[in-house]
Write a protein that holds these residues in place. Structure first.
Motif: not given
Length: 402
Positions: A247-248, A280-281, A286-287, A344-345
């Motif tokens: 997804q990323l 972009l993240q 994706p989450v 990424l948390g």
């Protein structure tokens, strides 16, 4: 607490079809809201950056389902052999198990994968090149992380497959399919059978790979890993390492092709790629939601009391578009300092595979843009279909022409 904070709503349609517009409205009007999920169960949705970041690291918000009240939303229903994973654990069990696998994901170890990942990316692009057009998800974004994570784990080539059919049946069932529940149950059975056979094969034929190391830790280390923990850890590494990276990459390519001025900046200076991947993240990760959490005691979040045992959903998508943290957050800006994004948390549950996800995305984008200087969408952005899931944000297909 006002009634707007407490009144149940059904956010499913908004979070599925207008994710960023919905989270923006909630940030402004009800940043901690009790909502009704797609399964009819109640949860508390948190959308502001500071609250989400604090919640991700708050030890009072447990991942352990034993702290959940009966009837509350608890996420995926998996058999014990797949459920005893890091996404359902707090320290000290979380610390014990994470330490066994963390060495495989250090920046130094991951950097050693750069050349193999690039070779895989080039081979996939070689296969695409003569065609002139492709579904970039099926032809590139999906197979790349499958090869990488299977190589890392030591999954034999003959046992590899496109795991999307199984995974989509579990986390993104098609609402138009009347037998979605039966398909999900069948997929879980297939996943369980796959890992049962894989572990048996690895015990009989160990190799120089992560899965063989984990089996040795289980079989030689006494109480270091239970059998369920071993299988659950292998399951988590494979599917999380595969799913999120697919997804990323797909979301990143769509964002770049939808913003030609930003794409031109990156093409003009490929050294910007690592920083660009961070933006972009942040922009479209994706989450959408962090894994659900359960307060071990009553907690206060932004002035709202959340009772012990009720479900808390921390909105990564809402946090990453919070204007109090990122100026003009709905604009893609590859020159932005996007550090601090929460894709990424954060805290002890920060994504174990973060270095690998970054490396794969950087290489995937760099190789793609280098090979196809005229890459373009082969459909209008509003014609693209997104997976019907609040757990994962990604496209079902990404048609491109080159």
């Amino acid at each position: 607490m006002t009634t707007s904070h407490h009144a149940p709503e059904d956010p499913a349609d908004g979070l599925l079809h207008d994710l960023y517009g919905t989270t923006a409205r909630l940030r402004d009007t009800a940043p901690v809201m009790r909502v009704t999920g797609t399964d009819g169960r109640l949860a508390w949705l948190v959308t502001r950056y500071e609250d989400v970041r604090e919640g991700l690291a708050n030890p009072l918000l447990s991942l352990d389902k034993r702290h959940a009240l009966p009837g509350s939303y608890q996420g995926l229903a998996l058999p014990p052999a797949l459920d005893a994973n890091l996404l359902n654990m707090d320290p000290p069990d979380h610390t014990r198990i994470r330490s066994l696998v963390a060495r495989a994901f250090t920046r130094r170890r991951v950097e050693q994968l750069r050349a193999p990942v690039r070779r895989t990316a080039d081979a996939l692009l070689d296969a695409m090149a003569p065609l002139g057009r492709a579904d970039l998800i099926a032809a590139y974004a999906a197979p790349l992380p499958i090869v990488v994570i299977c190589d890392l784990l030591g999954v034999p080539e003959g046992d590899r497959r496109d795991f999307r059919e199984w995974w989509d049946a579990v986390i993104a069932p098609d609402p138009a399919q009347p037998d979605a529940g039966a398909r999900a149950k069948e997929a879980v059975g297939a996943i369980l059978g796959f890992f049962t056979r894989l572990l048996a094969d690895k015990r009989a034929h160990p190799g120089d790979d992560l899965l063989s190391d984990l089996i040795a830790a289980r079989d030689e280390g006494g109480d270091r890993l239970t059998e369920d923990e071993l299988m659950s850890l292998a399951f988590l590494i494979l599917f999380a390492g595969y799913e999120n990276t697919v997804q990323l990459i797909g979301n990143a390519v769509l964002a770049l092709l939808s913003h030609p001025e930003q794409l031109a900046v990156l093409r003009a200076d490929p050294s910007r790629l690592p920083a660009a991947v961070e933006e972009l993240q942040r922009y479209d990760g994706p989450v959408p939601l962090a894994i659900r959490r359960f307060p071990v005691e009553d907690v206060r979040i932004a002035g709202v009391t959340v009772p012990a045992g009720e479900t808390v959903l921390l909105s990564i998508a809402g946090a990453n578009r919070d204007p109090h943290r990122f100026a003009d957050p709905d604009r893609l800006d590859l020159g932005r300092d996007a550090s601090g994004h929460l894709t990424l948390g954060h805290g002890v549950h920060h994504c174990l595979g973060a270095p690998l996800a970054r490396l794969e995305t950087q290489i995937a984008l760099g190789a793609l843009l280098e090979r196809f200087p005229d890459l373009a969408l082969d459909a209008k952005p509003d014609e693209l279909a997104w997976r019907p899931s609040m757990r994962a944000r990604g496209l079902t297909a990404l048609p491109v022409v080159f």
